[in-house]
Motif scaffolding. Sequence first.
Motif, PDB file in Angstrom:
ATOM      1  N   LYS A  27     -35.801  -2.111  16.040  1.00  0.00           N
ATOM      2  CA  LYS A  27     -36.075  -1.101  17.075  1.00  0.00           C
ATOM      3  C   LYS A  27     -35.275  -1.387  18.334  1.00  0.00           C
ATOM      4  N   SER A  28     -35.158  -2.677  18.664  1.00  0.00           N
ATOM      5  CA  SER A  28     -34.479  -2.997  19.921  1.00  0.00           C
ATOM      6  C   SER A  28     -32.981  -3.260  19.711  1.00  0.00           C
ATOM      7  N   GLU A  29     -32.590  -3.554  18.510  1.00  0.00           N
ATOM      8  CA  GLU A  29     -31.161  -3.815  18.226  1.00  0.00           C
ATOM      9  C   GLU A  29     -30.677  -2.719  17.280  1.00  0.00           C
ATOM     10  N   LYS A  30     -30.383  -1.579  17.869  1.00  0.00           N
ATOM     11  CA  LYS A  30     -30.109  -0.388  17.047  1.00  0.00           C
ATOM     12  C   LYS A  30     -28.843  -0.511  16.194  1.00  0.00           C
ATOM     13  N   ASP A  31     -27.954  -1.444  16.549  1.00  0.00           N
ATOM     14  CA  ASP A  31     -26.706  -1.544  15.794  1.00  0.00           C
ATOM     15  C   ASP A  31     -26.838  -2.365  14.512  1.00  0.00           C
ATOM     16  N   ILE A  32     -27.967  -3.073  14.385  1.00  0.00           N
ATOM     17  CA  ILE A  32     -28.132  -3.867  13.160  1.00  0.00           C
ATOM     18  C   ILE A  32     -28.544  -2.942  12.020  1.00  0.00           C
ATOM     19  N   LYS A  33     -27.857  -3.085  10.877  1.00  0.00           N
ATOM     20  CA  LYS A  33     -28.156  -2.242   9.717  1.00  0.00           C
ATOM     21  C   LYS A  33     -29.116  -2.977   8.794  1.00  0.00           C
ATOM     22  N   LEU A  34     -30.146  -2.289   8.365  1.00  0.00           N
ATOM     23  CA  LEU A  34     -31.092  -2.888   7.423  1.00  0.00           C
ATOM     24  C   LEU A  34     -30.656  -2.589   5.992  1.00  0.00           C
ATOM     25  N   SER A  35     -30.594  -3.624   5.187  1.00  0.00           N
ATOM     26  CA  SER A  35     -30.300  -3.400   3.771  1.00  0.00           C
ATOM     27  C   SER A  35     -31.601  -3.011   3.073  1.00  0.00           C
ATOM     28  N   VAL A  36     -31.625  -1.842   2.443  1.00  0.00           N
ATOM     29  CA  VAL A  36     -32.819  -1.401   1.708  1.00  0.00           C
ATOM     30  C   VAL A  36     -32.740  -1.997   0.302  1.00  0.00           C
ATOM     31  N   SER A  37     -33.768  -2.755  -0.062  1.00  0.00           N
ATOM     32  CA  SER A  37     -33.780  -3.421  -1.367  1.00  0.00           C
ATOM     33  C   SER A  37     -34.219  -2.471  -2.463  1.00  0.00           C
ATOM     34  N   ALA A  38     -33.915  -2.858  -3.688  1.00  0.00           N
ATOM     35  CA  ALA A  38     -34.461  -2.150  -4.853  1.00  0.00           C
ATOM     36  C   ALA A  38     -35.619  -2.981  -5.402  1.00  0.00           C
ATOM     37  N   THR A  39     -36.610  -2.311  -5.958  1.00  0.00           N
ATOM     38  CA  THR A  39     -37.716  -3.052  -6.574  1.00  0.00           C
ATOM     39  C   THR A  39     -38.316  -2.268  -7.726  1.00  0.00           C
ATOM     40  N   THR A  40     -38.976  -3.012  -8.634  1.00  0.00           N
ATOM     41  CA  THR A  40     -39.707  -2.339  -9.715  1.00  0.00           C
ATOM     42  C   THR A  40     -41.192  -2.252  -9.394  1.00  0.00           C
ATOM     43  N   ARG A  41     -41.621  -2.766  -8.225  1.00  0.00           N
ATOM     44  CA  ARG A  41     -43.057  -2.656  -7.950  1.00  0.00           C
ATOM     45  C   ARG A  41     -43.404  -1.225  -7.537  1.00  0.00           C
ATOM     46  N   GLU A  42     -44.694  -0.903  -7.700  1.00  0.00           N
ATOM     47  CA  GLU A  42     -45.160   0.440  -7.342  1.00  0.00           C
ATOM     48  C   GLU A  42     -45.126   0.611  -5.824  1.00  0.00           C
ATOM     49  N   PRO A  43     -44.808   1.819  -5.343  1.00  0.00           N
ATOM     50  CA  PRO A  43     -44.864   2.039  -3.894  1.00  0.00           C
ATOM     51  C   PRO A  43     -46.298   1.898  -3.380  1.00  0.00           C
ATOM     52  N   GLN A  64     -28.736  -2.222 -13.780  1.00  0.00           N
ATOM     53  CA  GLN A  64     -27.969  -2.518 -12.554  1.00  0.00           C
ATOM     54  C   GLN A  64     -27.649  -4.017 -12.442  1.00  0.00           C
ATOM     55  N   ILE A  65     -28.543  -4.853 -12.963  1.00  0.00           N
ATOM     56  CA  ILE A  65     -28.232  -6.300 -12.990  1.00  0.00           C
ATOM     57  C   ILE A  65     -26.996  -6.509 -13.862  1.00  0.00           C
ATOM     58  N   SER A  66     -27.006  -5.882 -15.053  1.00  0.00           N
ATOM     59  CA  SER A  66     -25.894  -6.135 -15.985  1.00  0.00           C
ATOM     60  C   SER A  66     -24.591  -5.549 -15.453  1.00  0.00           C
ATOM     61  N   GLU A  67     -24.695  -4.540 -14.596  1.00  0.00           N
ATOM     62  CA  GLU A  67     -23.471  -3.966 -14.016  1.00  0.00           C
ATOM     63  C   GLU A  67     -23.076  -4.666 -12.707  1.00  0.00           C
ATOM     64  N   ASP A  68     -23.730  -5.776 -12.426  1.00  0.00           N
ATOM     65  CA  ASP A  68     -23.399  -6.618 -11.276  1.00  0.00           C
ATOM     66  C   ASP A  68     -23.507  -5.871  -9.938  1.00  0.00           C
ATOM     67  N   GLU A  69     -24.539  -5.042  -9.836  1.00  0.00           N
ATOM     68  CA  GLU A  69     -24.683  -4.245  -8.618  1.00  0.00           C
ATOM     69  C   GLU A  69     -25.490  -4.938  -7.527  1.00  0.00           C
ATOM     70  N   PHE A  70     -26.032  -6.135  -7.836  1.00  0.00           N
ATOM     71  CA  PHE A  70     -26.853  -6.815  -6.830  1.00  0.00           C
ATOM     72  C   PHE A  70     -26.135  -8.028  -6.235  1.00  0.00           C
ATOM     73  N   LEU A  71     -26.284  -8.171  -4.923  1.00  0.00           N
ATOM     74  CA  LEU A  71     -25.791  -9.373  -4.254  1.00  0.00           C
ATOM     75  C   LEU A  71     -26.663 -10.546  -4.687  1.00  0.00           C
ATOM     76  N   GLU A  72     -27.946 -10.283  -4.841  1.00  0.00           N
ATOM     77  CA  GLU A  72     -28.911 -11.248  -5.357  1.00  0.00           C
ATOM     78  C   GLU A  72     -30.074 -10.450  -5.910  1.00  0.00           C
ATOM     79  N   TYR A  73     -30.807 -11.051  -6.817  1.00  0.00           N
ATOM     80  CA  TYR A  73     -32.077 -10.444  -7.237  1.00  0.00           C
ATOM     81  C   TYR A  73     -33.020 -11.555  -7.663  1.00  0.00           C
ATOM     82  N   ALA A  74     -34.313 -11.256  -7.652  1.00  0.00           N
ATOM     83  CA  ALA A  74     -35.292 -12.269  -8.022  1.00  0.00           C
ATOM     84  C   ALA A  74     -36.532 -11.582  -8.563  1.00  0.00           C
TER      85      ALA A  74
END
Length: 206
Positions: A27-43, A64-74
């Motif tokens: 909110k206070s640092e408007k120039d910082i970009k948030l990376s939106v994660s992917a998840t399999t959990r329910e919203p 997407q894991i097999s296509e190497d689309e993640f910087l990291e996943y867990a």
Amino acid sequence: MMKEGLLLVISGPSGTGKGTVCKELLKSEKDIKLSVSATTREPRNGEVNGINYYFLDKDTFERQISEDEFLEYAKVYDNYYGTPKKYVIDEINEGNDVLLEIDIQGALQVKEKYPKGIFIFILPPSMNELKKRIVGRGTESEESISKRFGSALDEINYVKEYDYFVINDTVEKAVEKIRGIIRSEKCKVNENIEDLISKFKEEISC
Ligand code: 5GP
């Protein structure tokens, strides 16, 4: 060459309030970009696809894991969570600072791949306070509460792998400390200093 943005990685045990701290920071640092994660959990109630997470089914996530689309996943509490790689790389290369709010396993993977990242660990003021916060949130089942509290103690040890720790006694103070970390990182002498020296040299010669 354009100066790269900072990659800020924030983790900490569940219930430390890292989500709130990150939200207030953004909110206070408007120039910082948030990376939106992917998840399999329910919203959860009120969570929106594409804003809080990209909610994917297990097959899509695994593809997407097999296509190497993640910087990291867990796998966290039986669900997959991952950071889409392209967004982070594009923003950093554009010179924008990017924030990842991810678990410790994920942060350690990012550290391997991108050691220039700034790794910040959020700690609770006390274990009692941590338990209160997990219970008080009211979004978890009893089983999930004891699972999260149990792993919190093990997780705290990993603070040693990080560059900075921030105790979240109040959100305002925690955010202020993170702002301080960012400010000093921006003044750090690293390979980017060459650009500044070249600029000064050019100014002399014209
Ligand atoms: P929650 O289900 O409460 O939203 O998140 C559970 C945990 O998953 C939190 O510790 C959160 O930081 C972590 N998490 C969220 N997104 C990611 C991600 O992209 N990668 C990893 N490794 N962990 C994540």
